[in-house]
Design an enzyme around this catalytic site. Structure first.
Site, mmCIF file in Angstrom:
data_model
loop_
_atom_site.group_PDB
_atom_site.id
_atom_site.type_symbol
_atom_site.label_atom_id
_atom_site.label_comp_id
_atom_site.label_asym_id
_atom_site.label_seq_id
_atom_site.Cartn_x
_atom_site.Cartn_y
_atom_site.Cartn_z
ATOM 1 C CB SER F 41 48.440 12.281 -17.976
ATOM 2 O OG SER F 41 49.454 12.421 -18.923
ATOM 3 C CG ASP F 167 56.060 9.900 -15.903
ATOM 4 O OD1 ASP F 167 56.236 9.632 -17.099
ATOM 5 O OD2 ASP F 167 54.983 10.328 -15.458
ATOM 6 C CG HIS F 195 52.558 8.659 -17.352
ATOM 7 N ND1 HIS F 195 52.835 9.899 -16.820
ATOM 8 C CD2 HIS F 195 51.437 8.835 -18.095
ATOM 9 C CE1 HIS F 195 51.933 10.774 -17.239
ATOM 10 N NE2 HIS F 195 51.068 10.164 -18.000
#
Lengths: 217, 217, 217, 217, 217, 217, 217, 217
Positions: F41, F167, F195
């Site tokens: 991320s 996601d 995610h």
């Protein structure tokens, strides 16, 4: 609109309020019940607001290169409204050129006009009002002038739109948009013409308005 | 264009050739050196081709709801040009309705008109010509009528475009396009108006053309 | 529509002519002056053509997953209309699956239904008619079914549109489009629903139509 | 929501927090375990937030012209939320006109209503709250009201969306969007109808809700 | 698929029918109840059709640079499928170059390969089949290979998509599309790789498939 | 990154400077010359900046659902980064739900996790740092994290992108974009995955990374 | 290319084959090992095909207003290639006008040139060849001339593109496209210039080519 | 422009005013009546403003990778203008890399150059001026540099645009735009070239300018 208030309204919508009220007062004081209206550029937007708010006072309407519809702020208009950010005689001359499609017919007077206008613009009272009308970001001003379409579709008057096909200041698509939303509309577009239809096509423009107000066109 | 050839030309471009030649012959036989021109719908495209090919014969030009510019074939026009695929009095009535924005003023005569027109359309000679003009796919016809922009930008005549804002047959954007490419142009758009500007705004239209031909507008 | 003509009409527009005439004859022979109408899928397009042509015979109208508006031919519909290009029991089973959003409730009967339908489809008369209705290119069929918007805006009847949100055959946007053009319209959309609203939401559908025909909704 | 806090929350998300908590308290104090919910406009967004946060308290839900989905701020809504920037009786009358598609049926009471509402709006406590809810830029408010799609897809309740096709304040596409993301949804759209479905289609609306809450539609 | 029928099927959908039936026969004759499947390019589309029609026979599936999703025919694929329009050894060499991102590692054998392949291609039986598979217009072939999304979403097998990021023949977006519609999917994309993933990334490809078929990835 | 500075850097770019410097220091103090890198991320963006600035320290790189490419801020990410605008246990629970595609496998622990995380988040030092990282407008944060494409195209390391197809926080298109600009790239996409690829596809993920770091995939 | 075959090849790709082979033969017979190349318009596409197929024979290349890249067929080119559909001296004159931006400098010779060219065009052998090259639909010709991008990116020669900014026949975007795909490219664009760069900017063009072939520019 | 004012102008338009005035003064003091002009990057925009304001002083003009046209701020330019937000030797090195398409020929001096430039940049007077020129939001700077198209179309000088095809700082489309609006223009585009045409194509660039100023190209 003869005087410039010492503490001017802030933002175009407060000015709009002021202008609309002034015109209503003017009509009252002149004891005019009902009148034709001609609005040019920003004046076109004022005319439309008046139509929405006091329809009983207005008869036929002509709008020339009018604001009041959504459009993407042109660089030319951004520079005109932002003149005081960097005022100069040269900038004034550039601006005046934009109003004509063919600048040749004002070429020899351009210096004089620019100088006169620049001096007038440097009057502090004028500057104070003007800067209060047109703060950044200027796309906001264009947007604040727009009449909601739910309002436009309720205007019952005959409206004649007049626009220069090559207007770099208020683009002709603005009138195309208004034509789509006003129920009783005619639209005259002039080729090889910038923002000053009344100057670049003077005779035709004059003749057209006469016919329109006499209900002949 | 008084008679229908027994073996008609095939495709709209051969018809265009024929029409342009006929008009030139007509002007010759009438000994007209130079004339104003009014072209309606398909006639607008013919006028533009004549302008490109024989500019010395033409003075001022009025185009009403003209073809000759690129546009996406509307369903209405597809049905009109394809009338003979499934001809009926009902289909004729539908078509006539499309020419008016407000059909109320022809409502009581609609039956009569549809019947008359349907009978005329059933004349075999008429049908033979018409079918030869408008074969499928009809988007091709629209495209074949278009004048290249390199030709449009060389037309020196004053052209007045007239179009109904709500025209479902030839959309108003067609005139917006021509206005962008013709160098000397004016454009009058009528609100609440379909393909028949000359019928739905008769008096205004009449007055406008007079002014234009007299060089007053 | 009980029998299959031995030399069937060619192209969907000739079939449309036939269907509309048949319905008018049917109403005449049953001495029905004026009736409610329910049209499903292709039947929705037929209903709309009838509305345009014989409005005096029709009262309230319900359209379920209707054709008659422009849309991009879906692959599912292309395969359904083109079934005879490569007919098989497997292809029939695939097609039936598409009509339901949740196939589980037909799962156990799927084999039976596919078999029955496949055999029916192999009837030469059925095949002859069907192939005559839906020739390639099939986008053309979708387009030929469309009613011009100038016709839609003149329909005065109350129309209720019913559509499955997940319809992969006639997309829900088709009803969104019709809603924009029909002046007196209501629209009910069912979630988790494919092309068979009347099957997948049977009770709600039933209740809705009753209310609509009684003028309660 | 009976009283206006003297120092109101700032920004729509703090208000949302407050409203959701108030409703939960209300349900607690009334000892309501589980209830149907009807949310109108901004209230629709509140209902959706409540659904996400306290799903166990809610049964079936009706949303009328709801916010809570992304949409481009309309000028009409911008003027409504920005009413206090330039408050006047005239502006109030304009706004009320927008709520109806056909203003004729409120025409004779429009003056009265505008006056009453304007006076109510001039109450300082009301103004304080309202201005705290809807600060510029107002597109931000629309955006802050939106529920993430990852939240919407987890809502398990039956939701009925009701929207006017011609709503100029919250556009109908907002409901089309919600329908795409809510798993168990029905949607009823009314033609010739603005933001007040419950007023302009009163009887149908009443009947529809009854059926929906009785699980009949 | 060992022999070329003397009167080959016409059009890709009839070939598809043939191929699917052949594979089912093959599985039967080999007494294979259920198998993994690897499909490359056009073979990817065949695998998908088999999955839709005989899901009980298939276990895990790998698709490399697969057709079967909608995409815009690339010029490279158009030339490959249209090879016989203008067959030459030079054209063959061009085609082979397209299959590799970095042609250097086949450079020295390119002449040999081109010659061999060209001779093989000139076999009349091969040519007859190939030309029957890929008639113009070739966008139609791409489209006929597509599985409707309502079918894709019902495939329950684990599918691994493998695609070269720089594939000029079947663009990588094709796999992005399939990934969106297949419920149980993984996708591996190789950079600096054209249509031959299994050649340009041989070791990685080999390792990946082993892991996938062992349910480790 | 063990401690929270009492006067934290302002804006994401100053934080990025800090993080990159901290990692370089860490590698120095651990006397690591060259290392593989895994970034998740926001950590993906950090890894990319490190690659651009200290390429000699980095070997192979895995990026999971990485920022660092341009994308339109999702509402989910906006709410996550703006958590402290309206912090609550309920909001924390919503957020956690977004990280999983199928929340059922965390359902029974959701309350516990939400409570724990909420308490941790209420630690003033944590809050101070977090709020300093993610000020409004948050699209600006996404943009500030982006590496110019002229930098991406110079990264010579092998990079493996891993992303969940569904996601809702960092959309999969972000990895599609990075794949286009990184010269030596592989990309693995997981279907039915949000995610947390490393949680929802734990075993496959583990196996994939091992293979990648051993240069087997 | 001195003679017109009595049964000419059909379609542009067979012609291309013929032209490329003829040039290779010519180079052989003249014992030219390696040469610079100048290709104009359609000749530009021929040069590009030669580059792809016989790169060892070609040195530096100049392409003027070249075909060979994808572009939307202009109406001007459609009329030029379709000249024989409706041949006339007037049509010839129109076409010649399109080749110049400013027709004034050929104005006095236009009649002569048109007449000469028209007569030459009426030569049956010329007509036979020309019609065989450019059959309808002509967008197909443009497309068949295009080199796949996977081929363009492998061309190693220095290429100089020259194009008129106002070219209405082959639009300047064609060269912009080629510049994006050719690895070793320079591009010179002339303002106020149509399809005949070598005529309208003769001296500059001459000087530019000399410099380019001497490796000075 | 030798010194840095202690209280520098704010905003790019005030700086533009200053630069234009300085150049005019310089020309006066050197007693240069009329001169050729070469403007690079930001200098290109300055040259265009000078052309608009003092056309009588300027002869032929060369613009390299010029600002002055609308374009979307690239990330690279954003980082260059925002260098002082997070200044470091590493960031300086990144920036220098962007100026070259092929960094290999500066690779060995990159450290030296970066160090020198970084030290120069840390001079407080330089920093003060630079930060005053390029405040956030930087898209505004790009926009403020743009010359209105109504001004560009009035520039009568010969202008030669020179641009690197792969320029990541000022995209080549900027020159494509200027070419569309300047009436007397030539444009030379270099492939495999970034923002430094004069460095990466030194000899060709030198030769081109000589030819242009001698009116040979």
């Amino acid at each position: 609109m003869s005087e410039h208030p010492s503490s001017p309204p802030k933002g175009i919508r407060s000015w709009m309020r002021l202008w609309v009220d002034q015109i209503k007062l003017l009509l009252d004081s002149l004891e005019i019940k009902r009148t034709h209206l001609v609005g040019n550029s920003l004046g076109g937007a004022i005319a439309l607001h008046l139509l929405a708010e006091a329809p009983e006072r207005i008869d036929r309407v002509v709008l020339m290169g009018p604001a009041g519809a959504p459009f993407r702020l042109t660089r030319e208009l951004d520079r005109i409204w932002g003149f005081y950010e960097d005022p100069s005689k040269e900038a004034m001359a550039q601006m005046i050129r934009w109003f004509a499609y063919d600048e040749s017919f004002i070429e020899d007077q351009l210096d004089n006009i620019s100088k006169m206008r620049f001096e007038a613009a440097m009057n502090p009272a004028v500057r104070r009002s003007y800067e209060a009308m047109f703060p950044q970001p200027r796309q906001q001003i264009v947007d604040d002038l727009v009449l909601p379409s739910a309002t436009l579709r309720r205007i019952q008057q005959q409206v004649l739109l007049v626009h220069g096909l090559n207007d770099p200041i208020v683009p002709v698509e603005t009138s195309y948009y208004l034509a789509q939303h006003l129920p009783r509309v005619k639209m005259m577009i002039y080729g090889q013409c910038s923002h000053w239809t009344q100057v670049e096509h003077r005779d035709s423009f004059h003749s057209l308005l006469l016919s329109f107000f006499k209900d002949k066109i």
